[in-house]
Write a protein that holds these residues in place. Sequence first.
Motif, mmCIF file in Angstrom:
data_model
loop_
_atom_site.group_PDB
_atom_site.id
_atom_site.type_symbol
_atom_site.label_atom_id
_atom_site.label_comp_id
_atom_site.label_asym_id
_atom_site.label_seq_id
_atom_site.Cartn_x
_atom_site.Cartn_y
_atom_site.Cartn_z
ATOM 1 N N SER A 51 0.853 -1.189 0.000
ATOM 2 C CA SER A 51 0.000 0.000 0.000
ATOM 3 C C SER A 51 0.888 1.238 0.000
ATOM 4 O O SER A 51 2.059 1.183 0.374
ATOM 5 C CB SER A 51 -0.888 0.012 1.245
ATOM 6 N N LEU A 52 0.312 2.359 -0.404
ATOM 7 C CA LEU A 52 1.099 3.583 -0.499
ATOM 8 C C LEU A 52 0.507 4.675 0.380
ATOM 9 O O LEU A 52 -0.692 4.971 0.311
ATOM 10 C CB LEU A 52 1.157 4.070 -1.945
ATOM 11 N N LEU A 53 1.380 5.279 1.190
ATOM 12 C CA LEU A 53 1.040 6.448 1.997
ATOM 13 C C LEU A 53 1.821 7.629 1.451
ATOM 14 O O LEU A 53 3.041 7.559 1.299
ATOM 15 C CB LEU A 53 1.415 6.207 3.461
ATOM 16 N N VAL A 54 1.117 8.722 1.139
ATOM 17 C CA VAL A 54 1.755 9.919 0.586
ATOM 18 C C VAL A 54 1.416 11.101 1.483
ATOM 19 O O VAL A 54 0.245 11.380 1.745
ATOM 20 C CB VAL A 54 1.270 10.212 -0.855
ATOM 21 N N ARG A 55 2.472 11.786 1.942
ATOM 22 C CA ARG A 55 2.282 12.962 2.788
ATOM 23 C C ARG A 55 3.051 14.142 2.230
ATOM 24 O O ARG A 55 4.148 13.982 1.694
ATOM 25 C CB ARG A 55 2.757 12.657 4.212
ATOM 26 N N GLY A 56 2.465 15.319 2.374
ATOM 27 C CA GLY A 56 3.129 16.535 1.938
ATOM 28 C C GLY A 56 2.150 17.515 1.352
ATOM 29 O O GLY A 56 1.010 17.162 0.995
ATOM 30 N N ALA A 57 2.573 18.777 1.263
ATOM 31 C CA ALA A 57 1.731 19.848 0.723
ATOM 32 C C ALA A 57 0.384 19.893 1.443
ATOM 33 O O ALA A 57 -0.651 20.199 0.832
ATOM 34 C CB ALA A 57 1.525 19.669 -0.789
ATOM 35 N N GLY A 58 0.400 19.585 2.738
ATOM 36 C CA GLY A 58 -0.819 19.640 3.528
ATOM 37 C C GLY A 58 -1.772 18.488 3.317
ATOM 38 O O GLY A 58 -2.906 18.525 3.805
ATOM 39 N N ARG A 59 -1.328 17.430 2.619
ATOM 40 C CA ARG A 59 -2.202 16.300 2.328
ATOM 41 C C ARG A 59 -1.698 15.045 3.014
ATOM 42 O O ARG A 59 -0.503 14.885 3.292
ATOM 43 C CB ARG A 59 -2.271 16.019 0.817
ATOM 44 N N CYS A 60 -2.629 14.131 3.248
ATOM 45 C CA CYS A 60 -2.300 12.788 3.723
ATOM 46 C C CYS A 60 -3.170 11.822 2.916
ATOM 47 O O CYS A 60 -4.392 11.761 3.115
ATOM 48 C CB CYS A 60 -2.574 12.648 5.216
ATOM 49 N N VAL A 61 -2.537 11.109 1.984
ATOM 50 C CA VAL A 61 -3.251 10.315 0.984
ATOM 51 C C VAL A 61 -2.851 8.853 1.111
ATOM 52 O O VAL A 61 -1.664 8.529 1.247
ATOM 53 C CB VAL A 61 -2.933 10.825 -0.439
ATOM 54 N N VAL A 62 -3.833 7.977 1.047
ATOM 55 C CA VAL A 62 -3.601 6.531 1.051
ATOM 56 C C VAL A 62 -4.078 5.973 -0.284
ATOM 57 O O VAL A 62 -5.167 6.315 -0.764
ATOM 58 C CB VAL A 62 -4.353 5.850 2.205
ATOM 59 N N ILE A 63 -3.246 5.120 -0.896
ATOM 60 C CA ILE A 63 -3.616 4.455 -2.143
ATOM 61 C C ILE A 63 -3.650 2.953 -1.893
ATOM 62 O O ILE A 63 -2.660 2.368 -1.445
ATOM 63 C CB ILE A 63 -2.631 4.798 -3.271
ATOM 64 N N ASP A 64 -4.793 2.336 -2.124
ATOM 65 C CA ASP A 64 -5.018 0.903 -1.913
ATOM 66 C C ASP A 64 -4.572 0.469 -0.516
ATOM 67 O O ASP A 64 -3.494 -0.116 -0.344
ATOM 68 C CB ASP A 64 -4.287 0.093 -2.986
ATOM 69 N N PRO A 65 -5.394 0.688 0.491
ATOM 70 C CA PRO A 65 -4.985 0.391 1.867
ATOM 71 C C PRO A 65 -4.855 -1.091 2.191
ATOM 72 O O PRO A 65 -4.394 -1.439 3.276
ATOM 73 C CB PRO A 65 -6.090 1.036 2.702
ATOM 74 N N GLY A 66 -5.269 -1.978 1.285
ATOM 75 C CA GLY A 66 -5.044 -3.402 1.510
ATOM 76 C C GLY A 66 -6.227 -4.123 2.117
ATOM 77 O O GLY A 66 -7.376 -3.698 2.007
ATOM 78 N N THR A 67 -5.948 -5.224 2.787
ATOM 79 C CA THR A 67 -6.980 -6.149 3.248
ATOM 80 C C THR A 67 -7.750 -5.633 4.456
ATOM 81 O O THR A 67 -8.945 -5.881 4.594
ATOM 82 C CB THR A 67 -6.334 -7.503 3.599
ATOM 83 N N GLY A 68 -7.062 -4.950 5.356
ATOM 84 C CA GLY A 68 -7.722 -4.428 6.543
ATOM 85 C C GLY A 68 -7.771 -5.426 7.677
ATOM 86 O O GLY A 68 -7.113 -6.470 7.659
ATOM 87 N N ASP A 69 -8.564 -5.100 8.697
ATOM 88 C CA ASP A 69 -8.603 -5.929 9.906
ATOM 89 C C ASP A 69 -9.964 -6.562 10.157
ATOM 90 O O ASP A 69 -10.229 -7.055 11.256
ATOM 91 C CB ASP A 69 -8.165 -5.105 11.116
ATOM 92 N N LYS A 70 -10.854 -6.575 9.154
ATOM 93 C CA LYS A 70 -12.100 -7.337 9.272
ATOM 94 C C LYS A 70 -11.744 -8.806 8.994
ATOM 95 O O LYS A 70 -11.543 -9.196 7.835
ATOM 96 C CB LYS A 70 -13.145 -6.830 8.267
ATOM 97 N N LEU A 71 -11.652 -9.613 10.026
ATOM 98 C CA LEU A 71 -11.167 -10.985 9.873
ATOM 99 C C LEU A 71 -12.140 -11.803 9.030
ATOM 100 O O LEU A 71 -13.310 -11.963 9.378
ATOM 101 C CB LEU A 71 -10.992 -11.647 11.243
ATOM 102 N N ARG A 72 -11.625 -12.318 7.906
ATOM 103 C CA ARG A 72 -12.393 -13.206 7.034
ATOM 104 C C ARG A 72 -11.648 -14.531 7.006
ATOM 105 O O ARG A 72 -10.707 -14.725 6.221
ATOM 106 C CB ARG A 72 -12.518 -12.589 5.645
ATOM 107 N N GLU A 73 -12.047 -15.418 7.885
ATOM 108 C CA GLU A 73 -11.279 -16.632 8.127
ATOM 109 C C GLU A 73 -11.172 -17.498 6.880
ATOM 110 O O GLU A 73 -10.158 -18.182 6.685
ATOM 111 C CB GLU A 73 -11.898 -17.414 9.285
#
Length: 278
Positions: A51-73
């Motif tokens: 996943s990509l985290l981009v910070r700068g110019a007053g922004r905080c941007v996430v690109i494709d945060p991934g699977t997450g923490d909702k457990l899907r067994e």
Amino acid sequence: MIELGAYRLDLIGDGSFEDEADTFVRHCAEREHKPGVRVRGKRRIRVGFNSLLVRGAGRCVVIDPGTGDKLREDLVAQYRMEWPRRFLPTIAELGVLREDVDTVILTHLHWDHAGAATRIGAEGEIVPTFPNARYFVQRRELEAARRSDDGYIADDFEPLARRGQLELVDGEAEILPGFEVRWTGGHTAGHQVVLIGDPPRVRAAFLSDLVPTATQLPLDCGLSYDVNADELRAAKERILGEAADQNYLLMFVHAPKLRAGYLNRTTGGGFRLTSVDV
């Protein structure tokens, strides 16, 4: 970490998982992955997720945060996923609160890319993971996701729509200064890539499943999940050619090790990658 003009880019590993090797070498003349293990007669390999985290110019941007923490067994077992996933804990270690993120760009809505767009709230309901963010996705991708359950899980995106945080894009658009999305199709009906930076300065491209690892750089190579091979090839030829000619830094979403690099054209009409550490 990469400095790109006013921006700091952190390509963060969300953890690995396992899939059939043929998924990642379909129609591909070059097979670069090492032999994997065999499960019920099928060779499987470990792949990553970045996943990509981009910070700068007053922004905080996430690109494709991934699977997450909702457990899907079922998915954890099927893909032998590393659990818990790493993206959300890692950004917390970097000092980024979920409330700090103002923009989330989803290249498409498959569960491994968009699962972390939502989470389970205090009352057990599904809520946006980043409560102050606007989430961007192609309109045709949302329409495709609503028609199919093949790789899509409604809990990853419908809560965003219900709360008015999901913003739809049609084709090519600059969604923020320095952040441009390009529709590619091919992998899914509404797949898009993200370009970061202001030309003619150095730019970076998050290719997502257009080119998920360096193995897929040949134009004839794709994934078994791709919905339109001709569309994919045309988009790859266009985007990779631009990247080589304008020296874009490329980032690969499913690469476990060779996660980023620069392209040069070869005499045979293909591309050669020079890797960089990120």
